[in-house]
Design a protein around this motif. Structure first.
Motif, PDB file in Angstrom:
ATOM      1  N   VAL A 282      -0.776  12.740   9.254  1.00 25.76           N
ATOM      2  CA  VAL A 282      -1.786  11.975   8.505  1.00 25.76           C
ATOM      3  C   VAL A 282      -1.192  10.653   8.025  1.00 25.76           C
ATOM      4  O   VAL A 282      -1.826   9.598   8.143  1.00 25.76           O
ATOM      5  N   ARG A 283       0.037  10.697   7.512  1.00 21.80           N
ATOM      6  CA  ARG A 283       0.692   9.445   7.087  1.00 21.80           C
ATOM      7  C   ARG A 283       0.808   8.482   8.261  1.00 21.80           C
ATOM      8  O   ARG A 283       0.576   7.283   8.124  1.00 21.80           O
ATOM      9  N   MET A 284       1.148   9.013   9.446  1.00 18.18           N
ATOM     10  CA  MET A 284       1.265   8.176  10.637  1.00 18.18           C
ATOM     11  C   MET A 284      -0.081   7.549  11.000  1.00 18.18           C
ATOM     12  O   MET A 284      -0.156   6.367  11.335  1.00 18.18           O
ATOM     13  N   MET A 285      -1.154   8.324  10.918  1.00 14.00           N
ATOM     14  CA  MET A 285      -2.491   7.806  11.241  1.00 14.00           C
ATOM     15  C   MET A 285      -2.883   6.681  10.276  1.00 14.00           C
ATOM     16  O   MET A 285      -3.389   5.640  10.690  1.00 14.00           O
TER      17      MET A 285
ATOM     18  N   ASP B 210     -11.686   3.562  12.003  1.00 15.99           N
ATOM     19  CA  ASP B 210     -12.539   2.425  11.622  1.00 15.99           C
ATOM     20  C   ASP B 210     -13.141   2.602  10.234  1.00 15.99           C
ATOM     21  O   ASP B 210     -13.295   1.637   9.490  1.00 15.99           O
ATOM     22  N   ASP B 211     -13.496   3.830   9.880  1.00 21.32           N
ATOM     23  CA  ASP B 211     -14.042   4.093   8.549  1.00 21.32           C
ATOM     24  C   ASP B 211     -12.982   3.839   7.478  1.00 21.32           C
ATOM     25  O   ASP B 211     -13.255   3.223   6.449  1.00 21.32           O
ATOM     26  N   LEU B 212     -11.770   4.314   7.729  1.00 23.10           N
ATOM     27  CA  LEU B 212     -10.670   4.093   6.789  1.00 23.10           C
ATOM     28  C   LEU B 212     -10.381   2.597   6.662  1.00 23.10           C
ATOM     29  O   LEU B 212     -10.204   2.089   5.550  1.00 23.10           O
TER      30      LEU B 212
ATOM     31  N   VAL C 181       0.849  -1.186   0.000  1.00 25.86           N
ATOM     32  CA  VAL C 181       0.000   0.000   0.000  1.00 25.86           C
ATOM     33  C   VAL C 181       0.890   1.244   0.000  1.00 25.86           C
ATOM     34  O   VAL C 181       1.793   1.367   0.823  1.00 25.86           O
ATOM     35  N   LEU C 182       0.603   2.151  -0.930  1.00 24.19           N
ATOM     36  CA  LEU C 182       1.313   3.419  -1.019  1.00 24.19           C
ATOM     37  C   LEU C 182       0.455   4.497  -0.355  1.00 24.19           C
ATOM     38  O   LEU C 182      -0.702   4.697  -0.730  1.00 24.19           O
ATOM     39  N   VAL C 183       1.029   5.168   0.643  1.00 21.70           N
ATOM     40  CA  VAL C 183       0.343   6.236   1.374  1.00 21.70           C
ATOM     41  C   VAL C 183       0.985   7.557   0.964  1.00 21.70           C
ATOM     42  O   VAL C 183       2.193   7.737   1.115  1.00 21.70           O
ATOM     43  N   VAL C 184       0.165   8.472   0.428  1.00 24.74           N
ATOM     44  CA  VAL C 184       0.691   9.746  -0.073  1.00 24.74           C
ATOM     45  C   VAL C 184      -0.022  10.910   0.603  1.00 24.74           C
ATOM     46  O   VAL C 184      -1.225  11.103   0.422  1.00 24.74           O
TER      47      VAL C 184
ATOM     48  N   VAL D 140      -3.438   2.473  10.960  1.00 27.02           N
ATOM     49  CA  VAL D 140      -4.589   1.669  10.523  1.00 27.02           C
ATOM     50  C   VAL D 140      -4.097   0.466   9.718  1.00 27.02           C
ATOM     51  O   VAL D 140      -4.531  -0.673   9.936  1.00 27.02           O
ATOM     52  N   LEU D 141      -3.155   0.695   8.800  1.00 26.11           N
ATOM     53  CA  LEU D 141      -2.636  -0.389   7.957  1.00 26.11           C
ATOM     54  C   LEU D 141      -1.889  -1.444   8.774  1.00 26.11           C
ATOM     55  O   LEU D 141      -2.041  -2.637   8.543  1.00 26.11           O
ATOM     56  N   MET D 142      -1.096  -0.996   9.746  1.00 23.62           N
ATOM     57  CA  MET D 142      -0.331  -1.937  10.573  1.00 23.62           C
ATOM     58  C   MET D 142      -1.264  -2.852  11.364  1.00 23.62           C
ATOM     59  O   MET D 142      -0.956  -4.015  11.585  1.00 23.62           O
ATOM     60  N   ASN D 143      -2.408  -2.339  11.770  1.00 22.64           N
ATOM     61  CA  ASN D 143      -3.374  -3.154  12.509  1.00 22.64           C
ATOM     62  C   ASN D 143      -4.067  -4.190  11.631  1.00 22.64           C
ATOM     63  O   ASN D 143      -4.701  -5.108  12.147  1.00 22.64           O
ATOM     64  N   LEU D 144      -3.949  -4.045  10.315  1.00 24.41           N
ATOM     65  CA  LEU D 144      -4.555  -5.011   9.401  1.00 24.41           C
ATOM     66  C   LEU D 144      -3.660  -6.226   9.160  1.00 24.41           C
ATOM     67  O   LEU D 144      -4.109  -7.205   8.587  1.00 24.41           O
ATOM     68  N   GLY D 145      -2.404  -6.133   9.566  1.00 23.25           N
ATOM     69  CA  GLY D 145      -1.535  -7.304   9.418  1.00 23.25           C
ATOM     70  C   GLY D 145      -0.534  -7.174   8.293  1.00 23.25           C
ATOM     71  O   GLY D 145       0.144  -6.183   8.170  1.00 23.25           O
TER      72      GLY D 145
END
Length: 117
Positions: free
Chosen positions: A14-17, A107-109, A5-8, A21-26
């Motif tokens: 915002v990148r940290m937030m 949670d929405d993200l 996943v590329l976060v821009v 979320v992504l790290m919690n998905l595994g």
């Protein structure tokens, strides 16, 4: 199998937030870019499974970056993440698959990311 996943976003908070979320998905490899030029370059080099793209950024704005990414890869999955919600319709016409309005609830993200991975 892990996803890329590329976060821009030009704002590190915002990148940290989003990263949180992504790290919690595994199993997700996270790439980060701070402007549209980096976004296009990183996309071409890494072909991520999903891109989360801000709209208002220096160097090259998110809509212009989206156009370049979609031209390079018409199957790209790009989620626009911005407080500038009035351009979501234009982003959709260009090829964005979804939208997250800032400020977003984690949670929405998470739900939107899961939907597209």
């Amino acid at each position: 199998m892990s996803s890329k996943v590329l976060v821009v976003d030009d704002t590190s908070f915002v990148r940290m937030m989003i990263r949180h979320v992504l790290m919690n998905l595994g199993q997700i490899d996270i790439l980060e870019a701070t402007n549209g030029i980096e976004a296009v370059q990183f996309y071409k080099e890494n072909k991520p499974d999903l891109t989360i793209l801000d709209i208002t950024m220096p160097e090259l704005d998110g809509l212009s970056a989206l156009k370049e990414i979609i031209t390079f890869d018409p199957t790209a999955k790009v989620i626009m993440c911005s407080a500038v919600v009035h351009v979501f319709k234009e982003a959709s016409a260009i090829g964005a698959v979804d939208f997250v309005a800032k400020p977003f609830r984690p949670d929405d993200l998470k739900k939107i990311i899961i939907k597209h991975l």
